[in-house]
Design a protein around this motif. Sequence first.
Motif, PDB file in Angstrom:
ATOM      1  N   ARG A 143       0.849  -1.496  -0.260  1.00 48.24           N
ATOM      2  CA  ARG A 143       0.181   0.321  -0.108  1.00 48.24           C
ATOM      3  C   ARG A 143       0.779   1.500  -0.063  1.00 48.24           C
ATOM      4  NH1 ARG A 143      -4.050  -2.267   4.182  1.00 48.24           N
ATOM      5  NH2 ARG A 143      -2.388  -2.080   5.762  1.00 48.24           N
ATOM      6  N   THR A 182      -4.578   0.537  -2.101  1.00 47.04           N
ATOM      7  CA  THR A 182      -4.022  -0.976  -2.445  1.00 47.04           C
ATOM      8  C   THR A 182      -3.867  -0.732  -4.169  1.00 47.04           C
ATOM      9  OG1 THR A 182      -6.471  -1.525  -2.065  1.00 47.04           O
ATOM     10  CG2 THR A 182      -5.706  -2.853  -3.417  1.00 47.04           C
ATOM     11  N   LEU A 203      -2.590  -7.604  -8.730  1.00 49.84           N
ATOM     12  CA  LEU A 203      -3.396  -7.862  -7.694  1.00 49.84           C
ATOM     13  C   LEU A 203      -3.365  -9.200  -8.883  1.00 49.84           C
ATOM     14  CD1 LEU A 203      -5.832  -5.817  -6.014  1.00 49.84           C
ATOM     15  CD2 LEU A 203      -2.920  -7.222  -4.878  1.00 49.84           C
ATOM     16  N   THR A 236      -9.141  -8.687  -3.148  1.00 52.31           N
ATOM     17  CA  THR A 236      -7.552  -7.775  -2.079  1.00 52.31           C
ATOM     18  C   THR A 236      -7.275  -8.635  -1.453  1.00 52.31           C
ATOM     19  OG1 THR A 236      -8.674  -6.174  -3.315  1.00 52.31           O
ATOM     20  CG2 THR A 236      -7.024  -5.651  -1.542  1.00 52.31           C
ATOM     21  N   LEU A 238      -3.628  -5.875   2.038  1.00 45.19           N
ATOM     22  CA  LEU A 238      -3.028  -4.794   1.243  1.00 45.19           C
ATOM     23  C   LEU A 238      -4.800  -3.869   1.003  1.00 45.19           C
ATOM     24  CD1 LEU A 238      -1.440  -6.413  -2.189  1.00 45.19           C
ATOM     25  CD2 LEU A 238      -0.091  -4.742  -0.285  1.00 45.19           C
ATOM     26  N   HIS A 239      -5.395  -4.480   2.077  1.00 40.69           N
ATOM     27  CA  HIS A 239      -6.880  -3.683   1.504  1.00 40.69           C
ATOM     28  C   HIS A 239      -6.417  -2.308   1.845  1.00 40.69           C
ATOM     29  CE1 HIS A 239     -11.356  -2.412   2.241  1.00 40.69           C
ATOM     30  NE2 HIS A 239     -11.361  -3.481   1.869  1.00 40.69           N
ATOM     31  N   TYR A 240      -7.157  -0.974   0.935  1.00 45.54           N
ATOM     32  CA  TYR A 240      -6.778   0.303   1.340  1.00 45.54           C
ATOM     33  C   TYR A 240      -7.690   0.689   2.979  1.00 45.54           C
ATOM     34  CZ  TYR A 240     -11.404   2.397   0.772  1.00 45.54           C
ATOM     35  OH  TYR A 240     -13.279   1.856   1.290  1.00 45.54           O
ATOM     36  N   GLN A 287      -2.618   2.204  -8.694  1.00 47.86           N
ATOM     37  CA  GLN A 287      -2.371   2.675  -7.532  1.00 47.86           C
ATOM     38  C   GLN A 287      -3.145   4.076  -7.096  1.00 47.86           C
ATOM     39  OE1 GLN A 287       0.973   1.083  -5.138  1.00 47.86           O
ATOM     40  NE2 GLN A 287      -0.207   1.417  -3.585  1.00 47.86           N
ATOM     41  N   GLY A 334      -6.798   3.620  -6.498  1.00 47.32           N
ATOM     42  CA  GLY A 334      -6.582   2.762  -5.366  1.00 47.32           C
ATOM     43  C   GLY A 334      -6.954   3.067  -3.638  1.00 47.32           C
ATOM     44  N   SER A 358     -10.620  -2.131  -3.164  1.00 51.46           N
ATOM     45  CA  SER A 358     -10.747  -2.867  -2.276  1.00 51.46           C
ATOM     46  C   SER A 358     -11.789  -3.743  -2.586  1.00 51.46           C
ATOM     47  CB  SER A 358     -10.311  -3.267  -1.033  1.00 51.46           C
ATOM     48  OG  SER A 358      -8.991  -2.217  -0.962  1.00 51.46           O
ATOM     49  N   SER A 366     -13.398  -7.788  -0.752  1.00 52.96           N
ATOM     50  CA  SER A 366     -12.867  -8.930  -0.371  1.00 52.96           C
ATOM     51  C   SER A 366     -14.026 -10.136   0.079  1.00 52.96           C
ATOM     52  CB  SER A 366     -12.730  -8.552   1.126  1.00 52.96           C
ATOM     53  OG  SER A 366     -11.594  -7.624   1.420  1.00 52.96           O
ATOM     54  N   GLN A 425      -9.556  -2.418   8.769  1.00 47.24           N
ATOM     55  CA  GLN A 425     -11.008  -2.564   8.857  1.00 47.24           C
ATOM     56  C   GLN A 425     -11.959  -2.741   9.167  1.00 47.24           C
ATOM     57  OE1 GLN A 425     -10.671  -2.270   5.387  1.00 47.24           O
ATOM     58  NE2 GLN A 425      -8.337  -2.003   5.022  1.00 47.24           N
TER      59      GLN A 425
END
Lengths: 459, 201
Positions: free
Chosen positions: A113, A129, A134, A139, A143-145, A210, A214, A217, A219, A280
């Motif tokens: 990041r 991110t 990737l 993500t 590396l999640h923003y 990015q 960026g 992300s 998930s 997060q």
Amino acid sequence: MGAAIFRKQLGFNKALCSASTTAIRYALRVGYDTRMESQPGVQPMKDKSIDPAKDNHSRTDSRGRRRFLAATTAAMAATVAGGLTDLWGDEGREPGSPLRPYGERSPFEKVARRNSRSGQMSGTGSSLTPLESLYGIITPSALHYERHHSGVPIIDPEKHELLLHGLVEKPLVFKMEEIKRFPSVSHIYFLECSGSGAGEYQGEPAPTPQQTAGLFSCSEWTGVPLSALLREAGVKPSAKWVLAEGGDASRNARSIPLEKAMDDVIVAYGQNGEAVRPEQGYPIRLIVPGWEGNINTKWLQRLHVLDQPSMTRDEAADYDDLLANGKSYRFSFVMEAKSIVTRPAGGQHLAGPGVYEITGLAWSGRARVATVEVSTDGGKNWRKAELQQPVLKNAAVRFRMPWNWDGNEAVIGSRCTDESGYVQPTHEQLVAARGTHARFHYNGIKWWRLQKSGELTNA
Amino acid sequence: MPRKMFRKIFLVALCFVVCGALHAQTGSDKQAGLGRPASAEEVKQRDVTTLPNGAGLPDGKGTAAQGETVYRDKCAACHGPNGEGSPQGTQLVGGVGSLASDNPVRTVGSYWPYATSVWDYIHRAMPLNQPGSLSADDTYAVTAFLLNRNKIIEASEVMDKESLPKVRMPNRDGFIPDARPDVGKGSLSTGNGKNKKSQAR
């Protein structure tokens, strides 16, 4: 000492040790398998030209282990069959790293990041991110923003409680353990900060995927539907909004229309198969599918059922787009259809003419992604890209298109259309509608210019 | 007669059993029986929500004159001596009337539609290095200070849970409902530039 233990470790039993070609093949296979899992074990010398001494990794190993290996290898060779000696060489290879309780990526991987701009004070900024590095749609959690307004709190889940009160029949307090006893759901959803790409409005195009996109992300989130908690407390008929408050130092808070809260919002404790990361929202956060990142309250500690929005700063006076006429949009929740080519893209370099894959990510918070088109001539011609299946609502969609670069200058970009019929606009269209003072919800088409040299920059 | 009565009793009993069963069923469908009841006391302790109509604002009061001290001690280092902003903190004063210009300046004074939001935000989040350290009186006072420096209230006006919601902010009517999709051809399918799905929330 070594040989017996060693044999056990590899699953060698006496039967296998009776010399036979099967045993040799088995030994080789086991060797490879264990190596793949980074277990200490025999590593058959398949290619004698590889000198362990020249291998950086081997060097870190101690001499003791090296001797141990040599001894065991010799023992092995003796036990199994005479024919093995020429396969194994004199010294053999060193075992790799031992088992470890929590995995790390290869030391060769440096993808990271990066801070969007130095925050006004540590903890108030955001990090981006590295989309260009990737694969697929998920993500990695690491590396999640990030976007914090008052740093990342450290919260003990044993002590954490969620208060649910306001226009409900019975105000309740949930412990983490109780939240996890509700029937759970898992969904793959993207998160995008509405400030993603903001500089583009003002004609300050960011030079890499990015940096321009960026704050995005995706998930797999696991948790309990917010509707289940609200039903548990019994929502009163006058209720219309739910204020969600975080447990960070700034007690960041946002109001969510009850209709959305009862629809698909999740109180999430799982991210990509493990606990939600502290950055997060550990131990619990809201996931409000398709809606701007800020409303997905992290470190959730309080839900207040109301008949009107509270008008916290973020909803009343921050995440609102100021138009050229001085008015601002209020409650721009949905993140509209957007896409970006992540390879080949700004900051990268192509080796020369030939075959490449054009790939990137697309998403829409309003409806499922229907198509993604790619242009290599600045938008004169468009071709449909292939979409990675399944295409999920409110999830990132990976698109791909094989491409043969002829070596001439090219302008590469993508355009997403969702099932509502919404087509990702151009930068010019966005600026015509909102002016250049808006700071949020930017979703214009992003172009990358490929020079004859192979250099890629902003178009 | 006794037979009739027996039948009555039986029917009533049956009704209880059936109703009870139904109740239990719907109960288990809807409610998991998880979570403990929150006492009025603990709700009061944790509830910091405020609304534009003033609901949720606590007792206490302050004036801009009192707020000046609070501001100088706890805010000025980041937001500048007169709210003009610094690399460490957002500009809080000025910009009123600038929003439609080529160089709009968004501040508490020029942009925020509700005075209660200012109180709420300071109460939640400021000072950035020590949120939660201001008393209710100090929060009213420093809010009054910011409103006064933005020429919205007089220096002598007392801000409390009654007066603060009545303050009319300059940009009170500066917001319109999200009109998106405002671009992106709105919809190829309906052709009218708007689509129903996105409007419904």
